[in-house]
Design a protein around this motif. Structure first.
Motif: not given
Lengths: 432, 336
Positions: A226-227, A230-231, A279, A281, A287, A291, A378, B3, B6-7, B10-11, B14-15, B17
């Protein structure tokens, strides 16, 4: 007049038989070296796979023993409540042991009882407990359970152990005698080891499985994908199609290439410092793992994406721009769709790389004993390569075959992912 | 377009959760030697059904203390496994961060010097092992680079086989214990070494000419190599000998064979205590810590016929167990 020319030219090409023969010989030798190199590689691959498979195939089957368990009402649910909680608290260990004793009605000495009980898995009571809690109407009847044999007996049946009475063998002759009698009564069979695929980690080899690690792997790779997708694509498109060529972009390019070669443990340290401490986590969670792995494979994917974009002929871009498309439209409508197969192939190979990593996950606490299959991103979890690492270090003999079996499961995943990459390329690849 | 959103999504996930919910599961870190035992207790504890099964990480003793002593609160582990007692620096680190703990000695782990069953049966002393493995040994009144090629060179009673010992690397706790319990004590047994002022840490240097082989942290690998090479010896934990006793055997050290009984009664001296450290500050905030310690220190677990014994942990003597269980269950604070 001709004296100014070098001797070789003056003589004309050397077409002598000897020279031609030498040239053919050189080529033949070169082919032989190549063939030798490939044979060498194949031999080692076959040895490696051969050892893994010959060590591991037996973990896919397990020895089970038929046990007729008298689900005595007085022992399990004396008040007839049928309340699952009350039933779960009953002494199933005692119930199972009574049933084991009744297999040898002539009676055994107390000292031999431990040996007899040792034939059966300690997990038998939990199998019985589970079935009774789910079906309280079974109470008061006698049911046949195929319970797992203890790991030593399983190893004995598979031929990894030999029984002896010299005080050092894992199985003594008395125990083997009990086992042989059960076998003669037709109570022993070998069946597919479903536990291996439906259970998570356990300290008891016969109750251990890879499900927990597989689910953890899917979650971690899911976060990673997922990361990364797109990135990675955005970065590749910007660098390849939009960024000006100057010192800064050169610097970025050098850095991306460098990052692709950084040892993976470094990303684990980064994950610990930034994701966990900064962060906040949770530790050991898919998760954070996802990352970290995303950071690890991002450079690879950007590089693959850029070369895929570069491979799209400039004529496509020029034609699109020529009919009045904007720069972004050119990329979005024409260049990217054509480069997509290459980008996806790169991504899948990057993911396969991530699938095999365990070092960076050590730092964020995924090298752990996790009994419960994770249900959310998590939850604490582990991944397949880590599970292999942990089992390889376990003293119990039965974990040797399970380690190899887990490696086989990992290899199957790797092969599947690479297969998808090949198929995608075959299907969508365009040649100009 | 899609896209990018989507990105962003996703980010954002993450932040969001990232903010963890309250922890209801015990977390253990630390020694890989204690890992097989703590995981067994954790599994049994989880099967009890009242609490979630604790998560046990294998980080090494030093790494475990680092995490354990880093602070108090949900983000820090509740228990750490240790194959040695906590040292002064680590304790100071803990105190600085306000960590209060209980020390529980859970049992013994024997270290064995063993070879393949098909190999020779040996009676060896710690002195012999030191002479065979030290970097420098006393010859003719001075210390020289170890000249011994075979065990028979060290002592006539030993087999005439090349000195080849596989063991754990310097990062391992088992290696530390082997150096301390065998090499340093063996050195003290040799009068010639004593006369030259060799003692303690000076005796810890091991030869680097290939006679001692760092075989990695994986004890199973050492066992496999011993089976393949009957002339070689290996150094590892007792539980691996116990599991592979049909293929390998432990050498007599100073006349005592490494058996469960001999380690327990203290006859076999090459054994070290194993510990867990429990964070007192977390009792009450993380559910189940007290119950977990009670499970660990109950007779059905660490007792003579307990399930940890089956896994190769050698129990403490009866009186120590009784005292230890009381101390642990009342969470008596450990001080240094």
């Amino acid at each position: 007049m001709n004296s100014a020319l070098p001797a070789a030219v003056a003589k004309g090409p050397d077409l002598s038989k000897a020279r031609i023969k030498r040239r053919y010989a050189t080529e033949a030798r070169f082919r032989l070296y190549g063939l030798g190199a490939i044979t060498f590689a194949i031999v080692f691959l076959v040895i490696l796979l051969g050892t893994i498979i010959s060590n591991g195939y037996s973990a896919f089957v397990a020895t089970t023993i038929a046990l007729d368990v008298n689900l005595d009402k007085a022992a399990i649910d004396p008040d007839g409540t049928k309340n699952p909680e009350t039933i779960a608290q009953a002494d199933f260990r005692g119930v199972v042991r009574t049933s084991i004793r009744s297999l040898f009605p002539e009676g055994t000495e107390r000292s031999q009882e431990r040996v007899l009980f040792g034939i059966f898995s300690e997990g038998a009571q939990y199998d019985v407990q589970k079935r009774v809690v789910n079906n309280p109407q079974l109470i008061g009847t006698t049911q046949r359970f195929w319970v797992k044999a203890a790991p030593d007996i399983d190893m004995l049946r598979k031929g990894y152990l030999v029984a002896a009475d010299d005080g050092t063998a894992r199985v003594n002759l008395t125990q083997e005698g009990f086992y042989k009698r059960l076998e003669k009564d037709g109570r022993v069979r070998t069946e597919f080891n479903t536990t291996f695929f439906t259970a998570a980690d356990s300290r008891e080899p016969e109750q251990a499985g890879v499900l927990g690690a597989m689910v953890g792997t899917f979650m971690t790779l899911g976060v990673c994908l997922l990361l990364v997708l797109p990135i990675g694509i955005a970065a590749a498109i910007y660098l390849e199609e939009f960024a000006p060529k100057n010192r800064w972009t050169d610097l970025i390019e050098v850095n991306i290439n460098n990052l692709a070669a950084v040892p993976s443990i470094v990303f684990g340290l980064l994950g610990l410092a930034v994701l966990l401490n900064w962060f906040g986590m949770p530790r050991s969670a898919p998760l954070a793992g996802g990352v970290v792995l995303a950071l690890l494979v991002l450079p690879t994917i950007i590089i693959a994406g850029r070369s895929a974009l570069k491979a799209v002929p400039p004529s496509i871009r020029e034609a699109a721009l020529g009919v009045g498309a904007s720069h972004l439209q050119t990329v979005g409508h024409h260049v990217l769709p054509l480069a997509m197969p290459g980008i996806l192939t790169g991504t899948i190979i990057g993911m396969a790389h991530a699938l095999g990593e365990s070092a960076p996950l050590l730092m964020i606490g995924m090298v752990a004993f996790v009994v419960d299959t994770p249900t959310s991103l998590t939850d604490a979890s582990t991944v397949l390569p880590v599970q292999i690492f942990l089992w390889a270090d376990a003293p119990e003999r039965a974990f040797v075959e399970r380690t190899s079996a887990a490696i086989m499961v990992l290899l199957v995943f790797l092969i599947l992912m690479n297969l998808v990459a090949i198929l995608l390329r075959r299907k969508f690849e365009r040649r100009w | 377009m899609t896209m990018k959103s989507f990105a962003l999504a996703a980010v954002a996930t993450v932040l969001v959760v990232g903010a963890a919910e309250a922890r209801d599961q015990i977390r253990v870190v630390g020694s890989s030697t204690v890992y097989p035992f703590t995981t067994t207790v954790a599994e049994q504890f989880g099967k009890g059904g009242k609490f979630k099964t604790p998560i046990v990480e294998s980080t090494g003793t030093g790494g475990g203390f680092k995490l354990f002593c880093a602070g108090v609160g949900e983000g820090h582990p509740d228990v750490t496994n240790a194959s040695r007692a906590i040292n002064k620096n680590e304790f100071a680190d803990c105190t600085k961060n306000g960590v209060k703990m209980t020390e529980v000695k859970v049992g013994f782990d024997g270290i064995v010097f063993s070879n393949a069953k098909s190999g020779p049966t040996v009676n060896i002393t710690k002195g012999h092992i030191w002479l065979g493995l030290a970097k420098e040994v006393p010859v003719g009144g001075k210390m020289v680079a170890n000249p011994y090629k075979t065990w028979a060179d060290v002592d006539k009673s030993l087999p005439n086989a090349k000195i080849e010992v596989l063991g754990p690397p310097p990062t391992s706790g088992t290696r530390d214990s082997f150096v301390e319990l065998v090499l340093q004590e063996g050195c003290a047994e040799i009068p010639a070494a004593k006369e030259l002022g060799m003692a303690g840490a000076k005796c810890a240097a091991m030869r680097e000419d290939g006679s001692w082989i760092d075989a990695g942290e994986n004890d199973n690998l050492i066992v496999q190599k011993l089976i393949a090479n009957p002339a070689a010896f290996g150094v590892f934990g007792y539980s691996f000998l116990d599991q592979n006793s049909d293929k390998i055997k432990g050498a007599n050290i100073e006349g005592v064979i490494p058996t469960f009984e001999n380690i327990q009664t203290g006859k076999y001296k090459v054994a070290r205590p194993l510990f867990i450290y429990v964070k007192n500050n977390h009792v009450g905030s993380i559910p189940g810590i007290k119950e977990f310690v009670t499970e660990y220190t109950s007779e059905k677990s660490w007792g003579k016929d307990g399930y940890l014994g089956v896994k190769g942990l050698v129990p403490l003597p009866d009186a120590d167990r009784k005292k230890g269980a009381q101390g642990a269950q009342s969470m008596t604070e450990f001080t240094m």
